[in-house]
Scaffold this motif. Structure first.
Motif, short mmCIF file in Angstrom:
data_model
loop_
_atom_site.label_atom_id
_atom_site.label_comp_id
_atom_site.label_asym_id
_atom_site.label_seq_id
_atom_site.Cartn_x
_atom_site.Cartn_y
_atom_site.Cartn_z
N GLY A 92 0.81 -1.20 0.00
CA GLY A 92 0.00 0.00 0.00
C GLY A 92 0.85 1.25 0.00
O GLY A 92 2.09 1.22 -0.06
N ALA A 93 0.17 2.40 0.10
CA ALA A 93 0.83 3.70 -0.05
C ALA A 93 1.94 3.92 0.96
O ALA A 93 2.96 4.54 0.66
CB ALA A 93 -0.21 4.81 0.05
N ALA A 94 1.77 3.42 2.18
CA ALA A 94 2.75 3.67 3.22
C ALA A 94 3.97 2.75 3.14
O ALA A 94 4.99 3.02 3.77
CB ALA A 94 2.10 3.53 4.60
N GLU A 95 3.86 1.67 2.35
CA GLU A 95 4.91 0.64 2.38
C GLU A 95 5.71 0.52 1.09
O GLU A 95 6.68 -0.24 1.03
CB GLU A 95 4.29 -0.72 2.73
N LYS A 96 5.32 1.23 0.04
CA LYS A 96 5.97 1.00 -1.25
C LYS A 96 7.47 1.28 -1.21
O LYS A 96 8.25 0.61 -1.88
CB LYS A 96 5.29 1.81 -2.36
N PHE A 97 7.88 2.27 -0.39
CA PHE A 97 9.31 2.59 -0.34
C PHE A 97 10.07 1.73 0.66
O PHE A 97 11.27 1.90 0.85
CB PHE A 97 9.52 4.08 -0.08
N ILE B 176 10.06 -1.49 0.00
CA ILE B 176 9.91 -2.66 -0.87
C ILE B 176 11.00 -3.70 -0.67
O ILE B 176 10.72 -4.90 -0.65
CB ILE B 176 9.82 -2.20 -2.35
N VAL B 177 12.25 -3.29 -0.49
CA VAL B 177 13.34 -4.26 -0.38
C VAL B 177 13.19 -5.11 0.87
O VAL B 177 13.34 -6.34 0.84
CB VAL B 177 14.71 -3.54 -0.40
N LYS B 178 12.86 -4.46 1.97
CA LYS B 178 12.65 -5.18 3.24
C LYS B 178 11.58 -6.26 3.07
O LYS B 178 11.75 -7.41 3.48
CB LYS B 178 12.24 -4.20 4.33
N HIS B 179 10.46 -5.89 2.44
CA HIS B 179 9.36 -6.85 2.29
C HIS B 179 9.71 -7.97 1.33
O HIS B 179 9.35 -9.13 1.57
CB HIS B 179 8.10 -6.12 1.82
N ILE B 180 10.44 -7.67 0.26
CA ILE B 180 10.83 -8.72 -0.69
C ILE B 180 11.77 -9.72 -0.02
O ILE B 180 11.64 -10.94 -0.21
CB ILE B 180 11.49 -8.09 -1.94
N ASN B 181 12.69 -9.22 0.77
CA ASN B 181 13.65 -10.10 1.43
C ASN B 181 13.00 -11.04 2.44
O ASN B 181 13.58 -12.07 2.79
CB ASN B 181 14.75 -9.27 2.11
N GLU B 182 11.82 -10.69 2.90
CA GLU B 182 11.11 -11.54 3.88
C GLU B 182 10.17 -12.53 3.22
O GLU B 182 9.51 -13.31 3.90
CB GLU B 182 10.33 -10.64 4.85
N LEU B 183 10.10 -12.51 1.88
CA LEU B 183 9.13 -13.33 1.16
C LEU B 183 9.63 -14.73 0.86
O LEU B 183 10.82 -14.97 0.72
CB LEU B 183 8.79 -12.68 -0.18
N SER B 184 8.66 -15.62 0.71
CA SER B 184 8.92 -16.93 0.12
C SER B 184 7.87 -17.14 -0.97
O SER B 184 6.69 -16.87 -0.75
CB SER B 184 8.80 -18.04 1.17
N LYS B 185 8.30 -17.61 -2.15
CA LYS B 185 7.40 -17.70 -3.31
C LYS B 185 6.19 -18.57 -3.04
O LYS B 185 5.11 -18.32 -3.55
CB LYS B 185 8.18 -18.23 -4.52
N ASN B 186 6.32 -19.57 -2.24
CA ASN B 186 5.21 -20.51 -2.03
C ASN B 186 4.23 -20.09 -0.95
O ASN B 186 3.24 -20.76 -0.71
CB ASN B 186 5.77 -21.91 -1.70
N ASP B 187 4.53 -18.97 -0.28
CA ASP B 187 3.59 -18.47 0.71
C ASP B 187 2.38 -17.84 0.03
O ASP B 187 2.42 -17.49 -1.15
CB ASP B 187 4.26 -17.40 1.59
N ALA B 188 1.30 -17.67 0.79
CA ALA B 188 0.15 -16.92 0.28
C ALA B 188 0.57 -15.47 0.09
O ALA B 188 1.52 -14.99 0.72
CB ALA B 188 -1.01 -17.02 1.27
N ALA B 189 -0.13 -14.78 -0.80
CA ALA B 189 0.20 -13.38 -1.06
C ALA B 189 0.17 -12.57 0.23
O ALA B 189 -0.75 -12.68 1.03
CB ALA B 189 -0.77 -12.80 -2.07
N LYS B 190 1.20 -11.77 0.42
CA LYS B 190 1.33 -10.96 1.63
C LYS B 190 0.84 -9.54 1.34
O LYS B 190 1.22 -8.94 0.34
CB LYS B 190 2.80 -10.93 2.08
N ILE B 191 0.00 -9.01 2.21
CA ILE B 191 -0.51 -7.65 2.07
C ILE B 191 0.12 -6.77 3.13
O ILE B 191 0.05 -7.07 4.33
CB ILE B 191 -2.05 -7.61 2.22
N CYS B 192 0.75 -5.70 2.70
CA CYS B 192 1.33 -4.72 3.61
C CYS B 192 0.68 -3.37 3.31
O CYS B 192 1.08 -2.66 2.38
CB CYS B 192 2.84 -4.63 3.43
N SER B 193 -0.35 -3.06 4.07
CA SER B 193 -1.11 -1.85 3.79
C SER B 193 -1.59 -1.25 5.10
O SER B 193 -1.32 -1.76 6.19
CB SER B 193 -2.30 -2.18 2.87
N CYS B 194 -2.31 -0.14 5.01
CA CYS B 194 -2.85 0.51 6.20
C CYS B 194 -3.98 1.43 5.76
O CYS B 194 -4.21 1.65 4.57
CB CYS B 194 -1.77 1.32 6.92
N ASP B 195 -4.72 1.97 6.73
CA ASP B 195 -5.75 2.95 6.41
C ASP B 195 -5.09 4.18 5.80
O ASP B 195 -4.04 4.62 6.28
CB ASP B 195 -6.53 3.35 7.66
#
Length: 429
Positions: A101-106, A108-127
């Protein structure tokens, strides 16, 4: 995602999105990623989305399907306005791994590094109410004309628009921060800066969207910004990407008319030439004010190019309303139109308005105005035939041809010459 080395980007939507994608690219390259073309196979694909129309949503889905066929093991990241508005909907698209989401796009590297391809889609957003920061963004090395984001968000409540829900409150960089970015771009060799924002004329609110920024004890605003930018050494051209007619004051028009760096080119959203429809859209002006703005521009700069945004098929738009719009635009000294077909957007007031205009009629009206736009641009170009104007040529060899724009935004295409790349050339029209 440890060890990922390649990333490819695709941008949907506005010039502000292009500036943010370019900044995300530089951010990831600094973290060790190698940038690839979107048509190549990459470890990570980032799609920066728009959600102004249904077409942008559909295009996002099509792009994800294309990636799935080409590179099923790659990580797919979706960010931008669509990601903020409908994160769960995007997360359900097969192949999507991360929604920012808008608050997390920048981040991006932190969130990608925590990902695993076989996990369910991860949502990082806020109001969206919690989105208050301002992130400076600009495109560089992508184009001769670089897009510099100086403002984000919008405090307006137009009845058709989801942007305030996707971008949050109006907020800006400080003039000092913009000047530093402009100086950096000048040092990189950029010749032209296009100032971008969601509601550019509202520049001056601080990063929290509330308190006005200040310089030397005085509140900042867009007029003061362009005065300061006019003094930046090394940048030969500035353009104002789009500015609301009610925020385009006489002093801004007069300044551009007398500036050697701000180009004689305005893009001013109208949306409708009918006051009744403008009222239903909750726009903050009437057609008379718009005509006054255009009249002053052309009186001071007869050679000025003026672009116009228009929406057709808005709920309640009758044949009479559309004729008002057509006749109004036909009579105005404008140069081209960006025509949008109204599409229903969730959680907007326009959904409650009646009667709904049938889609085939919307499309017919769109075609009518696009034809008018073609005629307007043809006439504008003919008015300048035989004149010599300065053209800035871009750094691209397109099948043996190159393109550039005159100061007043007439596009020039000519056989490619390497020595003309990123150079301003006197050109006989």
């Amino acid at each position: 995602m440890q060890g990922t080395k390649t990333v490819a980007f695709h941008t949907l939507g506005c010039k502000l999105n292009y500036s943010e994608t370019s900044s995300l690219s530089r951010l990831m390259e600094r973290e060790g990623f190698e940038k690839k073309e979107f048509t190549d196979v990459a470890d990570v694909y980032v799609i920066n989305t728009c959600s102004v129309t249904d077409n942008a949503d559909k295009e996002c889905r099509q792009l994800v399907r294309r990636i799935q066929r080409k590179a099923p093991e790659s990580v797919v990241v979706i960010t931008g306005c669509y990601a903020q508005l409908k994160p769960k909907e995007i997360a359900d698209i097969p192949g999507v791994d991360l929604v920012l989401g808008a608050a997390e796009k920048f981040n991006i590297v932190k969130h990608i590094n925590e990902l695993s391809k076989n996990d369910a889609a991860k949502i990082c957003s806020c109001d969206i109410e919690d989105v208050t920061g301002f992130h400076s963004s600009y495109s560089i090395n992508d184009r001769t004309r670089t897009f510099l984001k100086v403002q984000d968000g919008c405090d307006y409540t137009c009845s058709f628009c989801t942007i305030p829900m996707a971008r949050g409150k109006s907020r800006s960089a400080s003039i000092d921060a913009v000047l530093k970015d402009a100086q950096l771009l000048a040092a990189s060799g950029a010749k032209e800066i296009v100032l971008t924002g969601i509601n550019l004329g509202d520049f001056g609110k601080g990063p929290d969207g509330n308190a006005a920024a200040a310089i030397n004890g005085r509140a900042e605003n867009f007029y003061k910004l362009i005065q300061e930018l006019d003094q930046v050494a090394g940048i030969e051209r500035f353009r104002i990407s789009s500015i609301e007619p009610n925020l385009l004051g006489n002093e801004i028009i007069e300044f551009v008319a007398n500036s050697k760096k701000f180009m004689p080119h305005f893009h001013i959203p109208l949306q409708s030439g009918s006051n009744a429809v403008l009222g239903a859209m909750r726009r903050r002006y009437k057609r008379e004010l718009y005509a006054d703005r255009v009249g002053l521009i052309k009186a001071l700069m007869p050679h000025c190019c003026i672009g116009v945004d228009v929406i057709v098929g808005f709920p309640g738009e009758t044949d009479t309303h559309f004729k008002e719009t057509y006749d109004f635009l036909h009579e105005l000294e404008i140069s081209y139109l960006h025509v949008f077909t109204y599409s229903e957007r969730a959680n907007t007031h326009a959904l409650t308005l009646q009667p709904v205009v049938p889609v085939p009629l919307r499309n017919e009206r769109n075609k009518t105005l696009r034809n008018l736009s073609y005629m307007k641009m043809q006439y504008f170009e003919q008015q300048h035939a035989g004149q010599t104007r300065k053209v800035l040529f871009e750094n691209h060899n397109k099948n043996g041809m190159m393109e550039g724009y005159t100061d007043n935004y007439i596009r020039i295409t000519t056989p490619y010459r390497h020595e003309w790349e990123n150079q301003i050339i006197d050109w006989n029209l």
